[in-house]
Design a protein around this motif. Structure first.
Motif, PDB file in Angstrom:
ATOM      1  N   GLU A 451       0.811  -1.219   0.000  1.00  0.00           N
ATOM      2  CA  GLU A 451       0.000   0.000   0.000  1.00  0.00           C
ATOM      3  C   GLU A 451       0.842   1.265   0.000  1.00  0.00           C
ATOM      4  O   GLU A 451       0.301   2.370  -0.149  1.00  0.00           O
ATOM      5  N   GLY A 452       2.152   1.129   0.194  1.00  0.00           N
ATOM      6  CA  GLY A 452       3.006   2.310   0.239  1.00  0.00           C
ATOM      7  C   GLY A 452       2.695   3.197   1.422  1.00  0.00           C
ATOM      8  O   GLY A 452       2.591   4.427   1.292  1.00  0.00           O
ATOM      9  N   LEU A 453       2.541   2.583   2.610  1.00  0.00           N
ATOM     10  CA  LEU A 453       2.128   3.312   3.810  1.00  0.00           C
ATOM     11  C   LEU A 453       3.153   3.136   4.923  1.00  0.00           C
ATOM     12  O   LEU A 453       3.588   2.022   5.206  1.00  0.00           O
ATOM     13  N   VAL A 454       3.535   4.256   5.575  1.00  0.00           N
ATOM     14  CA  VAL A 454       4.384   4.229   6.763  1.00  0.00           C
ATOM     15  C   VAL A 454       3.699   5.106   7.817  1.00  0.00           C
ATOM     16  O   VAL A 454       3.503   6.304   7.590  1.00  0.00           O
ATOM     17  N   SER A 455       3.325   4.519   8.950  1.00  0.00           N
ATOM     18  CA  SER A 455       2.603   5.247   9.995  1.00  0.00           C
ATOM     19  C   SER A 455       3.331   5.137  11.331  1.00  0.00           C
ATOM     20  O   SER A 455       3.958   4.114  11.629  1.00  0.00           O
ATOM     21  N   PHE A 456       3.204   6.201  12.131  1.00  0.00           N
ATOM     22  CA  PHE A 456       3.814   6.261  13.456  1.00  0.00           C
ATOM     23  C   PHE A 456       2.711   6.498  14.488  1.00  0.00           C
ATOM     24  O   PHE A 456       1.838   7.348  14.287  1.00  0.00           O
ATOM     25  N   TYR A 457       2.762   5.752  15.592  1.00  0.00           N
ATOM     26  CA  TYR A 457       1.712   5.812  16.609  1.00  0.00           C
ATOM     27  C   TYR A 457       2.288   6.131  17.990  1.00  0.00           C
ATOM     28  O   TYR A 457       3.390   5.685  18.324  1.00  0.00           O
ATOM     29  N   ASP A 458       1.515   6.918  18.760  1.00  0.00           N
ATOM     30  CA  ASP A 458       1.761   7.060  20.194  1.00  0.00           C
ATOM     31  C   ASP A 458       1.071   5.862  20.847  1.00  0.00           C
ATOM     32  O   ASP A 458      -0.165   5.811  20.938  1.00  0.00           O
ATOM     33  N   VAL A 459       1.844   4.887  21.303  1.00  0.00           N
ATOM     34  CA  VAL A 459       1.282   3.612  21.754  1.00  0.00           C
ATOM     35  C   VAL A 459       0.386   3.799  22.974  1.00  0.00           C
ATOM     36  O   VAL A 459      -0.728   3.261  23.037  1.00  0.00           O
ATOM     37  N   ASP A 460       0.844   4.542  23.975  1.00  0.00           N
ATOM     38  CA  ASP A 460       0.068   4.696  25.204  1.00  0.00           C
ATOM     39  C   ASP A 460      -1.260   5.413  24.953  1.00  0.00           C
ATOM     40  O   ASP A 460      -2.284   5.069  25.548  1.00  0.00           O
ATOM     41  N   ALA A 461      -1.247   6.409  24.078  1.00  0.00           N
ATOM     42  CA  ALA A 461      -2.470   7.155  23.774  1.00  0.00           C
ATOM     43  C   ALA A 461      -3.264   6.517  22.647  1.00  0.00           C
ATOM     44  O   ALA A 461      -4.380   6.950  22.357  1.00  0.00           O
ATOM     45  N   ALA A 462      -2.693   5.481  22.007  1.00  0.00           N
ATOM     46  CA  ALA A 462      -3.331   4.812  20.854  1.00  0.00           C
ATOM     47  C   ALA A 462      -3.698   5.837  19.787  1.00  0.00           C
ATOM     48  O   ALA A 462      -4.749   5.757  19.155  1.00  0.00           O
ATOM     49  N   ALA A 463      -2.801   6.808  19.590  1.00  0.00           N
ATOM     50  CA  ALA A 463      -3.077   7.901  18.654  1.00  0.00           C
ATOM     51  C   ALA A 463      -2.082   7.873  17.494  1.00  0.00           C
ATOM     52  O   ALA A 463      -0.899   7.579  17.678  1.00  0.00           O
ATOM     53  N   LEU A 464      -2.586   8.189  16.315  1.00  0.00           N
ATOM     54  CA  LEU A 464      -1.731   8.295  15.130  1.00  0.00           C
ATOM     55  C   LEU A 464      -0.926   9.583  15.219  1.00  0.00           C
ATOM     56  O   LEU A 464      -1.488  10.673  15.410  1.00  0.00           O
ATOM     57  N   ILE A 465       0.390   9.474  15.074  1.00  0.00           N
ATOM     58  CA  ILE A 465       1.257  10.654  15.102  1.00  0.00           C
ATOM     59  C   ILE A 465       1.396  11.249  13.706  1.00  0.00           C
ATOM     60  O   ILE A 465       1.183  12.438  13.488  1.00  0.00           O
ATOM     61  N   TYR A 466       1.739  10.397  12.728  1.00  0.00           N
ATOM     62  CA  TYR A 466       1.953  10.892  11.357  1.00  0.00           C
ATOM     63  C   TYR A 466       1.989   9.694  10.411  1.00  0.00           C
ATOM     64  O   TYR A 466       2.389   8.583  10.816  1.00  0.00           O
ATOM     65  N   SER A 467       1.579   9.922   9.148  1.00  0.00           N
ATOM     66  CA  SER A 467       1.622   8.865   8.136  1.00  0.00           C
ATOM     67  C   SER A 467       2.200   9.391   6.832  1.00  0.00           C
ATOM     68  O   SER A 467       1.890  10.520   6.416  1.00  0.00           O
ATOM     69  N   PHE A 468       3.040   8.565   6.195  1.00  0.00           N
ATOM     70  CA  PHE A 468       3.458   8.779   4.814  1.00  0.00           C
ATOM     71  C   PHE A 468       2.580   7.871   3.957  1.00  0.00           C
ATOM     72  O   PHE A 468       2.535   6.655   4.173  1.00  0.00           O
ATOM     73  N   THR A 469       1.884   8.442   2.977  1.00  0.00           N
ATOM     74  CA  THR A 469       0.995   7.653   2.129  1.00  0.00           C
ATOM     75  C   THR A 469       1.438   7.768   0.674  1.00  0.00           C
ATOM     76  O   THR A 469       2.157   8.697   0.287  1.00  0.00           O
TER      77      THR A 469
END
Length: 502
Positions: A451-469
């Motif tokens: 899919e050409g996707l790279v995503s970064f997550y704040d694990v404790d908050a279960a929140a998406l930090i940033y994605s390359f699409t």
């Protein structure tokens, strides 16, 4: 003896337990006198038997006999007191004063004997009662009042404890009711969610089957036409073959000569050498269907679930692709210190003298993971707690490891970083300043190669930090890590590859 010695006071005829005038006084082994009912009740609740005045303890409960002398004296005292009370209106004020007991109750030698004993007993009783009144009755009453106050306090505390426990019972019952309501609500929502998921899966499966069948029909239609044409040509050739065979067997030479020209040539047919039927390509069909299903499910879950739950579900989904990542010492910059298990990296104080190799970074304090990925999905987590500067992401295998470059997708880096303790950026071209609600303590990195996707997550908050699409990956990808310099100890914490808790 003087007449004054024969005067008895009210206090001398009082029971020290109930402070009432003796009616049936008894004497216990220690010599103290009490009303029989008072001492009996006292001994019934106070074991072992004990004197209320001197506290002497008796191992056995003695049989109590009424002291007739004191009983008679008390009766005489009551009779005299009643006579005084009836003859004087001021007798109420004089109750506490000594009152005379008539000494002419008896006569003769018997009278003198009784008078001697009586006077002796009045002198003794006056001292005993007054002393008891002063030293025993007073403290006993004070002790009684103190114990009574303690009992009131204890009783109040018990009532308070009872009230608290009743309130606790109500609280537990209320919590139980709320728990039941929450459980019913969760079950109802769960049924809705999974019903929607089931319907989505069924629709997606039906669409997938329909797509495959349509592709199959598109292939079958020309194939059926080709087969029909071929069968027609075969039929014509069989007919011609039969005619030729019949002509050869005939003796009619004239007919053979007449039919030779038409039967001697092969019937016209289609050139089938260039005709091919290619089977349909199903490559990517299932994958696209799954992706579409995921998008559909995601949209439905957004409607059914709160945002926090949805984020947690999304994180759980990517965590299913967790892989084991370890650091590759052959790629580590000479300033970096790696743990023996290959899970931690920190910036050292001394540049190590290491053999140079094509894999090792020279200008940037970076280290790669040993594991590479060229398809599918993968996910790992890195603890960044206590750090003021770091960089994380993935790189392609062919990056320049010796010269200065820009950390961007154009140069083969898909990464985010922290600078100046609170400045987060997604390293796109140009870089994107990130506004985070919380400070990440652990960062999750997820890659979907196809899919050409790279995503970064704040694990404790279960929140998406940033994605390359929309990324285009054509070679191996490696996880990379940069703990950055210590800056005087402010950034001395290591980067730690952590186990994924799903």
């Amino acid at each position: 003896m003087s007449a004054a010695s024969c005067l008895l006071t009210e206090d001398q005829f009082l029971c020290s337990i109930c402070l009432d005038v003796f009616t049936d006084p008894v004497t216990i082994p220690c010599g103290h006198n009490f009303l029989k009912t008072c001492i009996t009740e006292h001994w019934d609740i106070d074991l072992p038997c004990q004197c209320p005045n001197c506290r002497e303890v008796f191992n056995t409960k003695h049989e109590l006999q009424v002291n007739t002398v004191i009983s008679e004296m008390a009766a005489q005292f009551r009779q005299s007191a009643q006579q005084v009370a009836s003859s004087s209106s001021s007798s109420e004020q004089q109750v506490s004063k000594p009152k005379e007991v008539p000494c002419d109750v008896y006569s003769g030698s018997k009278r003198r004997t009784w008078m001697f004993l009586l006077c002796l007993l009045c002198v003794f009783t006056a001292w005993m009662v007054s002393d008891q009144k002063k030293h025993l009755v007073g403290p006993l009453k004070e002790e009684y009042e103190a114990k009574k106050a303690e009992l009131w306090k204890t009783g109040a505390e018990i009532l308070q404890m009872i009230q608290k426990r009743r309130l606790k019972i109500q609280e537990i019952k209320h919590s139980e009711e709320l728990s039941d309501e929450d459980a019913d609500r969760e079950i109802s929502e769960g049924v809705q969610i999974f019903t929607a998921l089931k319907e989505s899966v069924e629709r997606s499966l039906a669409e997938l089957i329909k797509t495959i069948q349509e592709k199959q029909r598109k292939t079958e239609k020309p194939a059926e036409g080709f087969i029909t044409e071929l069968e027609q040509e075969i039929s014509e050739m069989k007919k011609r073959s039969t005619e030729v065979e019949q002509l050869l067997q005939s003796e009619d030479h004239l007919h053979l000569l007449q039919s030779f020209t038409s039967l001697n040539t092969v019937p016209p047919t289609k050139d089938w050498t260039e005709v091919n039927v290619h089977p349909p390509s199903y490559e990517g069909t299932v994958r696209r269907a799954v992706t579409q299903l995921e998008e559909t499910l995601s949209e439905q879950m957004k409607k059914l679930l709160p945002e926090s739950d949805l984020k947690r579900v999304e994180l759980k989904r990517v965590q299913q692709s967790a892989v084991d990542v370890t650091l590759d010492p052959d790629t580590a910059h000479p300033y970096l210190i790696l743990s023996d298990d290959g899970k931690q990296v920190n910036h050292g104080d001394v540049r190590k003298n290491l053999p140079d190799n094509p894999k090792r970074f020279f200008n940037y304090v970076l280290v790669l993971g040993k594991q590479s990925f060229s398809s599918g999905r993968f996910y790992y987590e890195v603890q960044v707690k206590g750090k003021t500067k770091w960089t994380l992401g993935v790189v392609r295998e062919s990056i320049n490891r010796k010269e200065e470059i820009t950390l961007s997708p154009q140069d083969g880096y898909w990464a985010i970083w922290l600078r100046n303790d609170n400045e987060y950026k997604g390293l796109a071209d140009p870089a994107v300043l990130l506004s985070l609600k919380s400070r990440p303590q652990k960062v999750g990195v997820f890659v979907d190669y196809e899919e050409g996707l790279v995503s970064f997550y704040d694990v404790d908050a279960a929140a998406l930090i940033y994605s390359f699409t929309g990324c285009s990956f054509t070679e191996k990808l490696y996880p990379f890590f940069s703990p950055s310099p210590k800056y005087g100890g402010k950034n001395s914490a290591p980067l730690i590859i952590s186990p994924v808790n799903q």
